[in-house]
Design a protein around this motif. Structure first.
Motif, mmCIF file in Angstrom:
data_model
loop_
_atom_site.group_PDB
_atom_site.id
_atom_site.type_symbol
_atom_site.label_atom_id
_atom_site.label_comp_id
_atom_site.label_asym_id
_atom_site.label_seq_id
_atom_site.Cartn_x
_atom_site.Cartn_y
_atom_site.Cartn_z
ATOM 1 N N HIS A 160 37.226 31.593 35.140
ATOM 2 C CA HIS A 160 38.444 31.715 34.334
ATOM 3 C C HIS A 160 38.228 32.670 33.166
ATOM 4 O O HIS A 160 39.100 33.495 32.849
ATOM 5 C CB HIS A 160 38.866 30.347 33.806
ATOM 6 C CG HIS A 160 39.365 29.424 34.874
ATOM 7 N ND1 HIS A 160 39.661 28.103 34.625
ATOM 8 C CD2 HIS A 160 39.621 29.624 36.193
ATOM 9 C CE1 HIS A 160 40.084 27.530 35.744
ATOM 10 N NE2 HIS A 160 40.060 28.435 36.704
ATOM 11 N N ALA A 161 37.071 32.580 32.500
ATOM 12 C CA ALA A 161 36.813 33.412 31.330
ATOM 13 C C ALA A 161 36.765 34.885 31.700
ATOM 14 O O ALA A 161 37.276 35.735 30.969
ATOM 15 C CB ALA A 161 35.503 32.983 30.668
ATOM 16 N N VAL A 162 36.143 35.216 32.836
ATOM 17 C CA VAL A 162 36.088 36.617 33.269
ATOM 18 C C VAL A 162 37.485 37.130 33.576
ATOM 19 O O VAL A 162 37.885 38.209 33.142
ATOM 20 C CB VAL A 162 35.160 36.760 34.494
ATOM 21 C CG1 VAL A 162 35.267 38.168 35.090
ATOM 22 C CG2 VAL A 162 33.718 36.466 34.118
ATOM 23 N N LEU A 163 38.265 36.353 34.322
ATOM 24 C CA LEU A 163 39.620 36.790 34.672
ATOM 25 C C LEU A 163 40.505 36.905 33.436
ATOM 26 O O LEU A 163 41.329 37.820 33.329
ATOM 27 C CB LEU A 163 40.234 35.818 35.680
ATOM 28 C CG LEU A 163 39.570 35.777 37.063
ATOM 29 C CD1 LEU A 163 40.197 34.689 37.921
ATOM 30 C CD2 LEU A 163 39.672 37.125 37.767
ATOM 31 N N ASP A 164 40.343 36.004 32.488
ATOM 32 C CA ASP A 164 41.178 36.040 31.289
ATOM 33 C C ASP A 164 40.823 37.213 30.382
ATOM 34 O O ASP A 164 41.671 37.677 29.610
ATOM 35 C CB ASP A 164 41.032 34.732 30.511
ATOM 36 C CG ASP A 164 41.658 33.546 31.234
ATOM 37 O OD1 ASP A 164 42.384 33.767 32.219
ATOM 38 O OD2 ASP A 164 41.397 32.400 30.820
ATOM 39 N N ALA A 165 39.590 37.685 30.456
ATOM 40 C CA ALA A 165 39.163 38.791 29.594
ATOM 41 C C ALA A 165 39.615 40.146 30.110
ATOM 42 O O ALA A 165 39.669 41.114 29.356
ATOM 43 C CB ALA A 165 37.643 38.780 29.440
ATOM 44 N N GLY A 166 39.951 40.240 31.387
ATOM 45 C CA GLY A 166 40.334 41.526 31.970
ATOM 46 C C GLY A 166 41.831 41.734 32.006
ATOM 47 O O GLY A 166 42.619 40.795 31.803
ATOM 48 N N ARG A 167 42.213 42.961 32.271
ATOM 49 C CA ARG A 167 43.630 43.310 32.403
ATOM 50 C C ARG A 167 43.920 44.073 33.689
ATOM 51 O O ARG A 167 45.048 44.085 34.161
ATOM 52 C CB ARG A 167 44.089 44.149 31.203
ATOM 53 C CG ARG A 167 44.082 43.407 29.883
ATOM 54 C CD ARG A 167 44.485 44.317 28.738
ATOM 55 N NE ARG A 167 44.469 43.625 27.455
ATOM 56 C CZ ARG A 167 43.385 43.437 26.717
ATOM 57 N NH1 ARG A 167 42.215 43.892 27.138
ATOM 58 N NH2 ARG A 167 43.460 42.796 25.575
ATOM 59 N N VAL A 168 42.907 44.734 34.221
ATOM 60 C CA VAL A 168 43.083 45.536 35.429
ATOM 61 C C VAL A 168 42.141 45.020 36.508
ATOM 62 O O VAL A 168 40.947 44.816 36.265
ATOM 63 C CB VAL A 168 42.802 47.021 35.167
ATOM 64 C CG1 VAL A 168 42.912 47.835 36.463
ATOM 65 C CG2 VAL A 168 43.772 47.577 34.126
ATOM 66 N N ALA A 169 42.692 44.783 37.686
ATOM 67 C CA ALA A 169 41.902 44.383 38.845
ATOM 68 C C ALA A 169 42.042 45.448 39.920
ATOM 69 O O ALA A 169 42.937 46.302 39.867
ATOM 70 C CB ALA A 169 42.384 43.034 39.381
ATOM 71 N N HIS A 170 41.150 45.411 40.892
ATOM 72 C CA HIS A 170 41.286 46.254 42.072
ATOM 73 C C HIS A 170 41.539 45.333 43.266
ATOM 74 O O HIS A 170 40.753 44.419 43.530
ATOM 75 C CB HIS A 170 40.047 47.124 42.283
ATOM 76 C CG HIS A 170 39.983 48.259 41.328
ATOM 77 N ND1 HIS A 170 39.427 48.148 40.067
ATOM 78 C CD2 HIS A 170 40.453 49.534 41.417
ATOM 79 C CE1 HIS A 170 39.535 49.302 39.440
ATOM 80 N NE2 HIS A 170 40.150 50.152 40.227
ATOM 81 N N LEU A 171 42.657 45.589 43.922
ATOM 82 C CA LEU A 171 43.111 44.762 45.030
ATOM 83 C C LEU A 171 42.920 45.556 46.319
ATOM 84 O O LEU A 171 43.590 46.572 46.531
ATOM 85 C CB LEU A 171 44.576 44.386 44.819
ATOM 86 C CG LEU A 171 45.221 43.402 45.781
ATOM 87 C CD1 LEU A 171 44.456 42.085 45.822
ATOM 88 C CD2 LEU A 171 46.674 43.156 45.371
ATOM 89 N N ALA A 172 41.984 45.109 47.155
ATOM 90 C CA ALA A 172 41.640 45.834 48.376
ATOM 91 C C ALA A 172 42.315 45.193 49.575
ATOM 92 O O ALA A 172 42.373 43.968 49.705
ATOM 93 C CB ALA A 172 40.128 45.849 48.568
ATOM 94 N N VAL A 173 42.828 46.063 50.457
ATOM 95 C CA VAL A 173 43.492 45.600 51.672
ATOM 96 C C VAL A 173 43.320 46.681 52.736
ATOM 97 O O VAL A 173 43.232 47.873 52.417
ATOM 98 C CB VAL A 173 44.996 45.323 51.411
ATOM 99 C CG1 VAL A 173 45.708 46.585 50.950
ATOM 100 C CG2 VAL A 173 45.682 44.722 52.640
ATOM 101 N N ALA A 174 43.222 46.271 53.990
ATOM 102 C CA ALA A 174 43.132 47.226 55.093
ATOM 103 C C ALA A 174 44.497 47.339 55.756
ATOM 104 O O ALA A 174 45.158 46.334 56.020
ATOM 105 C CB ALA A 174 42.081 46.775 56.099
ATOM 106 N N ASP A 175 44.903 48.558 56.022
ATOM 107 C CA ASP A 175 46.186 48.823 56.669
ATOM 108 C C ASP A 175 45.949 49.796 57.812
ATOM 109 O O ASP A 175 45.555 50.947 57.581
ATOM 110 C CB ASP A 175 47.184 49.401 55.664
ATOM 111 C CG ASP A 175 48.562 49.606 56.271
ATOM 112 O OD1 ASP A 175 48.873 48.945 57.279
ATOM 113 O OD2 ASP A 175 49.326 50.438 55.746
ATOM 114 N N GLY A 176 46.145 49.333 59.030
ATOM 115 C CA GLY A 176 45.920 50.184 60.181
ATOM 116 C C GLY A 176 44.472 50.616 60.326
ATOM 117 O O GLY A 176 44.190 51.722 60.804
#
Length: 245
Positions: A63-79
């Motif tokens: 929780h502390a790590v997520l609360d301290a950040g503002r930008v995440a990288h969301l990875a997904v595969a498409d095709g």
């Protein structure tokens, strides 16, 4: 901010001697919905294999790590092609909220249930060792695996409010809320914190004994995040003070 940390997210620049990893314990207190002792990194996919001593298994640190950040990288595969999207996010209890355009092909793919991986990395310092091999970075990082669920109605509006408060504290009460047209153009997705891992490390360089006599400065250069001087919009029509962040 947590004390300076050693090693890159992949452990590069560290010796596998067992002496390098310096785990950082959980912060005092937490506002999450689950007990702070709930295990993190408990699945085969989230078990830390490289420098496992750096893995942190309590939910309070997640929780502390997520609360301290503002930008995440969301990875997904498409095709068959992987993509990593930088996204603004907010933790809401035991889930992470993200939002994007309904016109985004990748966001529609995520909303349809495509498996995803969300990562947050906080750089706390540069570790300057006496050799290139031991030089590294200080960091805290979290990884979340799962599928995202689209939100609608009041849940969607509440999620946008939570996102705003995390990114721009206090602004929601002052600004115009989203219109019906704007809400229709926005996808809001929730990713549960059911399968996660956290990796944290701290300490000075771990140079081998035969490098210590080298005439090279060694230590940690902290990396800090701060706000700059607010720059008013040239079209600002009212004499108002900027946010006191």
């Amino acid at each position: 901010m947590v004390a300076p940390l050693t090693g890159g997210p992949d452990g590069a620049g560290s010796q596998d001697t067992g002496s390098r990893p310096r785990p950082v314990g959980p912060p005092a207190g937490d506002t999450g919905d689950r007990a702070a002792t709930a295990a993190v990194g408990g699945t085969d996919r989230t078990r830390v294999r490289r420098l496992p001593d750096l893995a942190v298994h309590d939910r309070a640190t997640l929780h502390a790590v997520l609360d301290a950040g503002r930008v995440a990288h969301l990875a997904v595969a498409d095709g068959g092609q992987p993509y990593a999207l930088p996204v603004a996010y907010a933790r809401d209890g035991e889930r992470v909220l993200v939002h994007g355009s309904t016109g985004s092909r990748l966001f529609r793919h995520l909303a349809a249930g495509a498996p995803a991986c969300l990562t947050v990395t906080l750089l706390d310092g540069l570790v300057l060792a006496r050799s290139a091999f031991e030089s590294s970075m200080n960091y805290r990082c979290a990884m979340v695996l799962g599928t995202l669920t689209p939100l609608s109605g009041e849940a969607k509006s509440a999620a946008l409010h939570r996102l705003s408060e995390h990114l721009l504290p206090g602004r929601w009460a002052e600004i115009r809320p989203p219109s019906a047209k704007e809400l229709a153009a926005t996808l809001v997705l929730a990713l549960p914190l059911d399968e996660c891992s956290v990796k944290v490390s701290a300490g000075p360089p771990d140079d081998p004994e035969d490098d210590l006599d080298r005439p090279v400065w060694a230590g940690v250069v902290p990396v800090l995040e701060s706000y700059g001087i607010p720059q008013p919009d040239p079209r600002l029509r009212h004499d108002l003070p900027p946010p006191e962040w």
